[in-house]
Motif scaffolding. Structure first.
Motif, mmCIF file in Angstrom:
data_model
loop_
_atom_site.group_PDB
_atom_site.id
_atom_site.type_symbol
_atom_site.label_atom_id
_atom_site.label_comp_id
_atom_site.label_asym_id
_atom_site.label_seq_id
_atom_site.Cartn_x
_atom_site.Cartn_y
_atom_site.Cartn_z
ATOM 1 N N TYR A 20 0.906 -1.287 0.102
ATOM 2 C CA TYR A 20 0.094 0.193 -0.092
ATOM 3 C C TYR A 20 1.051 1.285 -0.123
ATOM 4 C CZ TYR A 20 -3.565 -3.460 1.180
ATOM 5 O OH TYR A 20 -4.239 -4.689 1.243
ATOM 6 N N LEU A 21 0.298 2.083 -0.982
ATOM 7 C CA LEU A 21 1.457 3.386 -1.024
ATOM 8 C C LEU A 21 0.429 4.475 -0.501
ATOM 9 C CD1 LEU A 21 2.407 1.557 -3.389
ATOM 10 C CD2 LEU A 21 4.001 3.283 -4.100
ATOM 11 N N ARG A 22 0.730 5.551 0.343
ATOM 12 C CA ARG A 22 0.062 6.703 0.479
ATOM 13 C C ARG A 22 0.862 7.883 -0.413
ATOM 14 N NH1 ARG A 22 0.333 10.886 4.334
ATOM 15 N NH2 ARG A 22 1.937 9.688 5.602
ATOM 16 N N VAL A 23 0.119 8.289 -1.519
ATOM 17 C CA VAL A 23 0.784 9.257 -2.276
ATOM 18 C C VAL A 23 0.104 10.630 -2.580
ATOM 19 C CG1 VAL A 23 1.847 7.243 -3.592
ATOM 20 C CG2 VAL A 23 -0.516 8.599 -4.257
ATOM 21 N N ARG A 24 0.910 11.641 -2.967
ATOM 22 C CA ARG A 24 0.103 12.790 -3.006
ATOM 23 C C ARG A 24 0.809 13.479 -4.369
ATOM 24 N NH1 ARG A 24 2.128 15.694 0.945
ATOM 25 N NH2 ARG A 24 3.779 16.489 -0.283
ATOM 26 N N ALA A 72 -3.853 9.909 -2.111
ATOM 27 C CA ALA A 72 -4.416 8.730 -2.420
ATOM 28 C C ALA A 72 -3.821 7.509 -1.543
ATOM 29 C CB ALA A 72 -4.517 8.349 -3.942
ATOM 30 N N ILE A 73 -4.483 6.371 -1.396
ATOM 31 C CA ILE A 73 -3.722 5.356 -0.947
ATOM 32 C C ILE A 73 -4.081 4.353 -2.111
ATOM 33 C CG2 ILE A 73 -3.861 3.208 0.605
ATOM 34 C CD1 ILE A 73 -4.712 5.076 2.883
ATOM 35 N N LEU A 74 -2.918 3.579 -2.746
ATOM 36 C CA LEU A 74 -2.866 2.835 -3.529
ATOM 37 C C LEU A 74 -2.523 1.624 -3.222
ATOM 38 C CD1 LEU A 74 -0.624 4.896 -6.304
ATOM 39 C CD2 LEU A 74 -3.341 4.894 -5.879
ATOM 40 N N ARG A 102 4.495 12.203 -5.044
ATOM 41 C CA ARG A 102 5.213 12.155 -3.875
ATOM 42 C C ARG A 102 4.714 10.920 -3.098
ATOM 43 N NH1 ARG A 102 8.970 15.276 -5.681
ATOM 44 N NH2 ARG A 102 8.559 17.513 -5.503
ATOM 45 N N VAL A 103 5.765 9.969 -3.028
ATOM 46 C CA VAL A 103 5.408 8.606 -2.355
ATOM 47 C C VAL A 103 5.651 9.182 -0.713
ATOM 48 C CG1 VAL A 103 5.934 6.277 -1.895
ATOM 49 C CG2 VAL A 103 5.910 7.119 -4.237
ATOM 50 N N CYS A 109 0.841 -3.803 4.612
ATOM 51 C CA CYS A 109 -0.344 -3.985 5.127
ATOM 52 C C CYS A 109 -1.210 -2.621 5.319
ATOM 53 C CB CYS A 109 -0.454 -4.791 6.330
ATOM 54 S SG CYS A 109 0.649 -4.057 7.716
ATOM 55 N N ILE A 110 -2.371 -2.756 5.302
ATOM 56 C CA ILE A 110 -3.220 -1.507 5.481
ATOM 57 C C ILE A 110 -3.554 -1.109 6.837
ATOM 58 C CG2 ILE A 110 -5.678 -2.249 5.200
ATOM 59 C CD1 ILE A 110 -5.859 0.066 2.995
ATOM 60 N N SER A 111 -3.642 -1.826 7.837
ATOM 61 C CA SER A 111 -4.094 -1.589 9.087
ATOM 62 C C SER A 111 -2.868 -1.480 9.866
ATOM 63 C CB SER A 111 -5.128 -2.564 9.868
ATOM 64 O OG SER A 111 -4.623 -3.739 9.921
#
Length: 120
Positions: A20-24, A72-74, A102-103, A109-111
């Motif tokens: 899971y990647l949190r990106v902007r 976003a979360i990918l 930007r990563v 894992c997501i949680s």
């Protein structure tokens, strides 16, 4: 002369099926903000541009998207993590305007409760 230092390389592979990647997305020129469908298409375009049709076929899901912050979360299969990350990093334009992904965070894992390893 002291002995040469020994070098040992260790590679840890996650058994996780997805990452899971949190990106902007950063749009310094302002302008129209992409909808969730346009955001997903931008991700697929980045993959296609760098990795061709094989990259574009990589299963990537947009789990959350906040249009106000362009965050976003990918979710991507773990085997495609490097391809996705590199494609997002090298993308430079959206609708003929400069942009940058930007990563912010990557994890297997997501949680938080089920995640032991954090990569930042």
């Amino acid at each position: 002369m002291p002995p040469a230092a020994a070098f040992e390389r260790r590679v840890l592979r996650s058994a996780a099926e997805h990452h899971y990647l949190r990106v902007r997305l950063e749009l310094p020129d302002g302008g129209a903000r992409p909808s969730v469908a346009q955001f997903k298409q931008l991700v697929v375009s980045a993959l296609r541009e760098l990795h061709g049709e094989v990259g574009a076929a990589l299963p990537v899901d947009v789990l959350t998207y906040e249009e106000k912050t362009l965050s976003a979360i990918l979710r991507v299969v773990s085997s495609g993590l490097v391809k996705l990350w590199s494609a997002l990093t090298l993308l430079g334009f959206y609708q003929n305007r400069r942009c940058a992904f930007r990563v912010l965070q990557v994890k297997p894992c997501i949680s938080i409760s089920s995640c032991v390893i954090w990569q930042q």
